[in-house]
Design a protein around this motif. Sequence first.
Motif, PDB file in Angstrom:
ATOM      1  N   TYR A  11       0.997  -1.223   0.018  1.00 20.14           N
ATOM      2  CA  TYR A  11       0.095   0.156  -0.079  1.00 20.14           C
ATOM      3  C   TYR A  11       0.734   1.466  -0.036  1.00 20.14           C
ATOM      4  O   TYR A  11       1.896   1.280   0.906  1.00 20.14           O
ATOM      5  CB  TYR A  11      -1.027   0.175   1.111  1.00 20.14           C
ATOM      6  CG  TYR A  11      -1.963  -0.903   0.883  1.00 20.14           C
ATOM      7  CD1 TYR A  11      -3.143  -0.856   0.722  1.00 20.14           C
ATOM      8  CD2 TYR A  11      -1.577  -2.280   1.419  1.00 20.14           C
ATOM      9  CE1 TYR A  11      -4.260  -1.891   0.585  1.00 20.14           C
ATOM     10  CE2 TYR A  11      -2.632  -3.492   1.195  1.00 20.14           C
ATOM     11  CZ  TYR A  11      -3.791  -3.325   0.793  1.00 20.14           C
ATOM     12  OH  TYR A  11      -4.705  -4.219   0.557  1.00 20.14           O
ATOM     13  N   VAL A 112      -7.332   3.324  -3.307  1.00 15.10           N
ATOM     14  CA  VAL A 112      -8.064   2.619  -1.990  1.00 15.10           C
ATOM     15  C   VAL A 112      -8.091   3.977  -1.008  1.00 15.10           C
ATOM     16  O   VAL A 112      -7.111   4.632  -0.381  1.00 15.10           O
ATOM     17  CB  VAL A 112      -6.998   1.658  -1.247  1.00 15.10           C
ATOM     18  CG1 VAL A 112      -7.605   1.245   0.082  1.00 15.10           C
ATOM     19  CG2 VAL A 112      -6.551   0.582  -1.853  1.00 15.10           C
ATOM     20  N   ARG A 118      -3.238   0.583  -3.685  1.00 14.61           N
ATOM     21  CA  ARG A 118      -2.686  -0.685  -3.495  1.00 14.61           C
ATOM     22  C   ARG A 118      -2.038  -1.118  -4.824  1.00 14.61           C
ATOM     23  O   ARG A 118      -2.623  -1.188  -6.064  1.00 14.61           O
ATOM     24  CB  ARG A 118      -3.897  -1.808  -3.296  1.00 14.61           C
ATOM     25  CG  ARG A 118      -3.390  -3.145  -3.035  1.00 14.61           C
ATOM     26  CD  ARG A 118      -4.629  -4.305  -2.588  1.00 14.61           C
ATOM     27  NE  ARG A 118      -5.665  -3.930  -3.322  1.00 14.61           N
ATOM     28  CZ  ARG A 118      -6.735  -3.594  -2.712  1.00 14.61           C
ATOM     29  NH1 ARG A 118      -6.920  -3.492  -1.348  1.00 14.61           N
ATOM     30  NH2 ARG A 118      -8.165  -3.492  -3.236  1.00 14.61           N
TER      31      ARG A 118
END
Length: 170
Positions: A11, A112, A118
């Motif tokens: 992430y 996200v 991501r």
Amino acid sequence: MSDSAITYTLYVQADPARVWQALTEPAFTRRYWGPVFETDWAVGSTMDWVERGVRTSDPEQVVLDCVPHRLLSYTWHTFTPQWAASVGIGEELRAELAGERRTKVTYEIEPVGDALARLTILHEGFEPGGSLIGMCSRAWPMIASSLKTLLETGAPLPEPEGESPGHGGG
């Protein structure tokens, strides 16, 4: 990780457009990875890898899929004697890598939230038990971490002593 594929998900505090830049623009790839990719990113286009002053070209080194800010896929590179010499890999290992089948890397970028993405890296098609999967399984976490750090702080990770992120066979 399986015996023929590596999957790595992270992430990144950046929007998908910024992650895309980091994957495709030479000013970014040079900083966190080492190589620069010379291509127009059109499906079917060849990709030249330029690393440490050495250009690696091959008609089978191509862009397989490209959806800006979402998906990028290409064949993994060609292991030439010039490339090996530039990154400090001996001829025996280079020949072994060159004898393994060509692999494929795919990046999937998903938003996200507002400024979070991501990034999933899938490197697949390895020879089970081959040298390349071992090298790449050690290199991808460093490459991905350096990319993330560059996007989030403005500076890539420092190279570990005696290593280069590009030494993952890529």
